[in-house]
Motif scaffolding. Structure first.
Motif, PDB file in Angstrom:
ATOM      1  N   THR A   1       0.995  -1.104  -0.166  1.00 38.42           N
ATOM      2  CA  THR A   1      -0.088  -0.105   0.015  1.00 38.42           C
ATOM      3  C   THR A   1       0.751   0.971  -0.042  1.00 38.42           C
ATOM      4  OG1 THR A   1      -2.115   0.909   1.012  1.00 38.42           O
ATOM      5  CG2 THR A   1      -0.138   0.230   2.779  1.00 38.42           C
ATOM      6  N   SER A   2       0.370   2.361  -0.683  1.00 40.67           N
ATOM      7  CA  SER A   2       1.055   3.498  -0.467  1.00 40.67           C
ATOM      8  C   SER A   2       0.716   4.271   0.880  1.00 40.67           C
ATOM      9  CB  SER A   2       0.498   4.485  -1.687  1.00 40.67           C
ATOM     10  OG  SER A   2      -1.038   4.837  -1.414  1.00 40.67           O
ATOM     11  N   THR A   3       1.711   5.150   1.027  1.00 37.76           N
ATOM     12  CA  THR A   3       1.533   6.055   2.440  1.00 37.76           C
ATOM     13  C   THR A   3       1.693   7.392   2.281  1.00 37.76           C
ATOM     14  OG1 THR A   3       3.950   5.992   3.349  1.00 37.76           O
ATOM     15  CG2 THR A   3       2.717   4.040   3.516  1.00 37.76           C
ATOM     16  N   ALA A   4       1.428   8.216   3.181  1.00 36.17           N
ATOM     17  CA  ALA A   4       1.830   9.531   2.963  1.00 36.17           C
ATOM     18  C   ALA A   4       3.129   9.970   3.166  1.00 36.17           C
ATOM     19  CB  ALA A   4       0.930  10.522   3.890  1.00 36.17           C
ATOM     20  N   TRP A   5       3.968   8.901   3.712  1.00 41.19           N
ATOM     21  CA  TRP A   5       5.520   9.340   4.066  1.00 41.19           C
ATOM     22  C   TRP A   5       6.449   8.231   3.223  1.00 41.19           C
ATOM     23  CZ3 TRP A   5       1.339   7.692   7.102  1.00 41.19           C
ATOM     24  CH2 TRP A   5       0.764   8.821   7.784  1.00 41.19           C
ATOM     25  N   THR A   6       6.113   7.630   2.276  1.00 37.93           N
ATOM     26  CA  THR A   6       7.196   7.028   1.516  1.00 37.93           C
ATOM     27  C   THR A   6       6.633   6.927  -0.112  1.00 37.93           C
ATOM     28  OG1 THR A   6       5.347   4.969   1.672  1.00 37.93           O
ATOM     29  CG2 THR A   6       7.147   5.104   3.066  1.00 37.93           C
ATOM     30  N   ASP A   7       7.433   6.728  -0.842  1.00 38.29           N
ATOM     31  CA  ASP A   7       7.189   6.740  -2.290  1.00 38.29           C
ATOM     32  C   ASP A   7       6.737   5.361  -2.732  1.00 38.29           C
ATOM     33  OD1 ASP A   7       8.185   9.543  -2.539  1.00 38.29           O
ATOM     34  OD2 ASP A   7      10.388   8.670  -2.681  1.00 38.29           O
ATOM     35  N   GLY A   8       5.966   5.635  -3.747  1.00 39.42           N
ATOM     36  CA  GLY A   8       5.408   3.991  -4.314  1.00 39.42           C
ATOM     37  C   GLY A   8       4.482   3.439  -3.310  1.00 39.42           C
ATOM     38  N   ALA A   9       4.440   2.207  -3.407  1.00 36.37           N
ATOM     39  CA  ALA A   9       3.678   1.278  -2.507  1.00 36.37           C
ATOM     40  C   ALA A   9       4.597   0.207  -2.037  1.00 36.37           C
ATOM     41  CB  ALA A   9       2.425   0.654  -3.272  1.00 36.37           C
ATOM     42  N   PRO A  10       4.982   0.371  -0.784  1.00 36.67           N
ATOM     43  CA  PRO A  10       5.953  -0.539  -0.304  1.00 36.67           C
ATOM     44  C   PRO A  10       4.984  -1.799   0.431  1.00 36.67           C
ATOM     45  CG  PRO A  10       6.256   1.619   0.831  1.00 36.67           C
ATOM     46  CD  PRO A  10       4.994   1.776  -0.002  1.00 36.67           C
ATOM     47  N   GLU A  11       5.865  -2.884   0.317  1.00 34.62           N
ATOM     48  CA  GLU A  11       5.255  -4.030   0.981  1.00 34.62           C
ATOM     49  C   GLU A  11       5.499  -4.234   2.177  1.00 34.62           C
ATOM     50  OE1 GLU A  11       4.565  -8.868   0.233  1.00 34.62           O
ATOM     51  OE2 GLU A  11       6.373  -7.851  -1.005  1.00 34.62           O
ATOM     52  N   PHE A  12       4.496  -4.119   3.140  1.00 35.37           N
ATOM     53  CA  PHE A  12       4.705  -4.120   4.529  1.00 35.37           C
ATOM     54  C   PHE A  12       4.425  -5.615   5.086  1.00 35.37           C
ATOM     55  CE2 PHE A  12       3.464   0.147   3.787  1.00 35.37           C
ATOM     56  CZ  PHE A  12       4.631   0.836   4.535  1.00 35.37           C
ATOM     57  N   GLU A  13       5.135  -6.250   6.049  1.00 34.83           N
ATOM     58  CA  GLU A  13       4.852  -7.448   6.721  1.00 34.83           C
ATOM     59  C   GLU A  13       4.686  -7.271   8.205  1.00 34.83           C
ATOM     60  OE1 GLU A  13       7.019 -11.223   5.807  1.00 34.83           O
ATOM     61  OE2 GLU A  13       7.871 -10.640   7.493  1.00 34.83           O
ATOM     62  N   GLY A  14       3.642  -7.929   8.449  1.00 36.48           N
ATOM     63  CA  GLY A  14       3.451  -7.770  10.295  1.00 36.48           C
ATOM     64  C   GLY A  14       2.296  -8.714  10.698  1.00 36.48           C
ATOM     65  N   VAL A  15       1.561  -8.131  11.717  1.00 39.42           N
ATOM     66  CA  VAL A  15       0.358  -9.005  12.392  1.00 39.42           C
ATOM     67  C   VAL A  15      -0.736  -8.390  12.291  1.00 39.42           C
ATOM     68  CG1 VAL A  15       0.991  -8.476  14.692  1.00 39.42           C
ATOM     69  CG2 VAL A  15      -0.389 -10.488  14.248  1.00 39.42           C
ATOM     70  N   LEU A  16      -1.833  -8.756  11.940  1.00 46.30           N
ATOM     71  CA  LEU A  16      -3.030  -7.976  12.001  1.00 46.30           C
ATOM     72  C   LEU A  16      -3.291  -7.537  13.526  1.00 46.30           C
ATOM     73  CD1 LEU A  16      -5.344 -10.095   9.661  1.00 46.30           C
ATOM     74  CD2 LEU A  16      -4.513  -7.999   9.188  1.00 46.30           C
ATOM     75  N   GLY A  17      -3.681  -6.279  13.426  1.00 43.74           N
ATOM     76  CA  GLY A  17      -3.779  -5.622  14.778  1.00 43.74           C
ATOM     77  C   GLY A  17      -5.008  -6.477  15.453  1.00 43.74           C
ATOM     78  N   ARG A  18      -6.232  -6.984  14.823  1.00 41.04           N
ATOM     79  CA  ARG A  18      -7.081  -7.698  15.642  1.00 41.04           C
ATOM     80  C   ARG A  18      -6.675  -9.130  16.045  1.00 41.04           C
ATOM     81  NH1 ARG A  18      -9.264  -7.105  10.254  1.00 41.04           N
ATOM     82  NH2 ARG A  18      -8.893  -9.253   9.212  1.00 41.04           N
ATOM     83  N   ASN A  19      -5.624  -9.749  15.632  1.00 44.88           N
ATOM     84  CA  ASN A  19      -5.036 -10.822  16.166  1.00 44.88           C
ATOM     85  C   ASN A  19      -4.345 -10.685  17.417  1.00 44.88           C
ATOM     86  OD1 ASN A  19      -5.814 -11.722  13.531  1.00 44.88           O
ATOM     87  ND2 ASN A  19      -3.795 -12.465  12.885  1.00 44.88           N
ATOM     88  N   VAL A  20      -4.027  -9.350  17.699  1.00 46.90           N
ATOM     89  CA  VAL A  20      -3.012  -8.868  18.891  1.00 46.90           C
ATOM     90  C   VAL A  20      -4.300  -8.913  19.877  1.00 46.90           C
ATOM     91  CG1 VAL A  20      -1.693  -7.309  20.081  1.00 46.90           C
ATOM     92  CG2 VAL A  20      -1.084  -8.298  17.816  1.00 46.90           C
ATOM     93  N   LEU A  21      -5.316  -7.671  19.388  1.00 46.71           N
ATOM     94  CA  LEU A  21      -6.181  -7.741  20.358  1.00 46.71           C
ATOM     95  C   LEU A  21      -7.149  -9.038  20.927  1.00 46.71           C
ATOM     96  CD1 LEU A  21      -7.581  -4.452  18.623  1.00 46.71           C
ATOM     97  CD2 LEU A  21      -6.251  -4.456  20.585  1.00 46.71           C
TER      98      LEU A  21
END
Length: 161
Positions: free
Chosen positions: A58-78
């Motif tokens: 996804t794109s962000t307001a702070w990066t160029d293009g659409a980087p690929e992020f890896e992480g955990v879904l917030g709902r899984n932690v909650l």
């Protein structure tokens, strides 16, 4: 001063990427959750990975293009915290930034607690150890300015009021 507080202060003073050093027998804690839960919960990277790894481009307001992020879904932690009666969570960053985020965001959208961007682990100098990332390219309304303050980088703590 307790040992843990001393180590956190020492890490902050030296610009360490994480709030605690890595010991041979354990990993550093990168996320702490307190408030409405019975006891403060802590998570290492391995514990977060065990909750399921998700990738998001996804794109962000702070990066160029659409980087690929890896992480955990917030709902899984909650979901590991048991029943919650709060309507929001306060996300706190290592740089003292804080944002109140509706819990509904984590259940309506695939919001990540991301630890890597374009295959590189994020350090404290580059928005790590965790960055709250919204799927803004998949959901047009998430591009609205009101969501931008919820993208907390250097995330290390959640408080459930």
């Amino acid at each position: 001063m307790k040992r843990r507080q001393f180590l956190k202060a020492a890490a902050a003073a030296t610009g360490s990427a994480l709030s605690l050093p890595v010991f041979a027998e354990s990993e550093p804690v990168i996320l702490e959750v307190s408030g409405q839960v019975e006891a403060t919960r802590t998570f290492t990277l391995s514990q977060l990975r065990a909750l399921g790894v998700t990738s998001l481009e996804t794109s962000t307001a702070w990066t160029d293009g659409a980087p690929e992020f890896e992480g955990v879904l917030g709902r899984n932690v909650l979901d590991t915290l048991g029943p919650l009666s709060s309507s929001h969570v306060t996300a706190l960053a290592l740089n003292d930034y804080r944002a109140d985020i509706p819990l509904s965001d984590f259940y309506e959208y695939d919001v990540l607690f991301a630890w890597s961007m374009d295959g590189e682990m994020m350090t404290r100098r580059d928005k790590g150890p965790l960055w709250i990332v919204y799927p803004r390219d998949n959901v047009p309304q998430l591009r609205e300015e009101r969501y931008e303050h919820r993208w907390v980088w250097q995330l290390n703590r959640l408080i459930l009021p």
